[in-house]
Design an enzyme around this catalytic site. Sequence first.
Site, PDB file in Angstrom:
ATOM      1  N   MET A   1       0.842  -1.150  -0.164  1.00 50.17           N
ATOM      2  CA  MET A   1       0.101  -0.180   0.236  1.00 50.17           C
ATOM      3  C   MET A   1       1.045   1.046   0.156  1.00 50.17           C
ATOM      4  O   MET A   1       0.465   2.272   1.375  1.00 50.17           O
ATOM      5  CB  MET A   1      -1.074  -0.285   1.144  1.00 50.17           C
ATOM      6  N   PRO A   2       1.591   1.364  -0.806  1.00 54.46           N
ATOM      7  CA  PRO A   2       2.164   2.742  -1.068  1.00 54.46           C
ATOM      8  C   PRO A   2       1.789   3.956  -1.407  1.00 54.46           C
ATOM      9  O   PRO A   2       0.231   4.172  -1.290  1.00 54.46           O
ATOM     10  CB  PRO A   2       3.467   2.763  -2.050  1.00 54.46           C
ATOM     11  N   ILE A   3       2.274   4.505  -0.564  1.00 55.51           N
ATOM     12  CA  ILE A   3       2.072   6.636  -0.838  1.00 55.51           C
ATOM     13  C   ILE A   3       3.148   7.253  -1.606  1.00 55.51           C
ATOM     14  O   ILE A   3       4.059   7.262  -1.306  1.00 55.51           O
ATOM     15  CB  ILE A   3       1.699   6.873   0.565  1.00 55.51           C
TER      16      ILE A   3
END
Lengths: 73, 73, 73, 73, 73, 73
Positions: A1-3
Amino acid sequence: MPIVNIKITREGATPEQKAELIGGVTDLLQRILGKNPATTVVTIDEVDLDDWGIGGLPVLVYRAAQASKESKP
Amino acid sequence: MPIVNIKITREGATPEQKAELIGGVTDLLQRILGKNPATTVVTIDEVDLDDWGIGGLPVLVYRAAQASKESKP
Amino acid sequence: MPIVNIKITREGATPEQKAELIGGVTDLLQRILGKNPATTVVTIDEVDLDDWGIGGLPVLVYRAAQASKESKP
Amino acid sequence: MPIVNIKITREGATPEQKAELIGGVTDLLQRILGKNPATTVVTIDEVDLDDWGIGGLPVLVYRAAQASKESKP
Amino acid sequence: MPIVNIKITREGATPEQKAELIGGVTDLLQRILGKNPATTVVTIDEVDLDDWGIGGLPVLVYRAAQASKESKP
Amino acid sequence: MPIVNIKITREGATPEQKAELIGGVTDLLQRILGKNPATTVVTIDEVDLDDWGIGGLPVLVYRAAQASKESKP
């Protein structure tokens, strides 16, 4: 779940270009790190030219200085 | 003296809602971590829908895709 | 699908306190703005004391100055 | 001269994977928006698992909850 | 090649003031840490007053409360 | 009440240098924009060299490439 956050100068990037960027970065994160695209979030900040500095100068002044330097013999 | 940043899509959050959010987050930090509200700073970034991507797609395209998937039998 | 970042000085916040903070902020965004908790992301940055400045001073120096000021008659 | 920040959970990304990510994002910005690679800066933040929340839960608790849900008949 | 971000409330900072800020911060980083000005990037975010909170209040409400407190005997 | 973030590569900046940076930036904001030092917050992020990319390369690889280019006749 990268930002992911991408800051660029505000100079007319189109919604299509932004969509391509969002898709491209999400693909990279999946391919390289196995990150789930479903939870990868990408935000793009377009920054006004007055609000971006490089080399100690506002970016437009910087570019003019670079161009003038390059045009000198 | 915490610094909080909240990024949301620009979809009509009102000044009253933002004020409630600022107060709520500041209270949480005081209650849970004992942080002094006087020096807690909260900023809110409203991000244009074109500039927000999730699942490899601009958020509006993503929502349309989700809605279409859910309406299928 | 909000993105929240909370910066605090590194002074021993426990995993339990962080979990409470994550839950609390996510609840606030749902209650006030109707944001879906499933896609609300919260990150916490703990910042070393040397790397945090307030009032023009590193935070430990600042606190010592405040304490000394308050203890004066 | 874009500035890109990529936040990922700290779970063993290697220097080689990071290098590939840096190269890939820089290429995308050049190909899609014509940005000069020489002044494209990319930073990667690895965030401890305790400091990352999704769905109102620390990410490890969230994953355990998802896994348990999926394993139910 | 430092990256600096300055967030201020949107209250009429002029392009000249921003240019001075960009130059000043770049100089500091060169003088104190020996950083190359050519690759120092500075961005300025002007944040709307509704989107800035301090002391648990939107900044305008906070200032009004401070002013009223100070004017009391 | 500005919020300043300074990202630098982690290469041994001392607490004294950081303190000088915090003081210098806070002074600039007061002198140029009249910002109150008491509520100016500065954070410094030291970023590991593997996590910093420029020119499409991790910074150490980039520097080696620059040095090799410059040493060529």
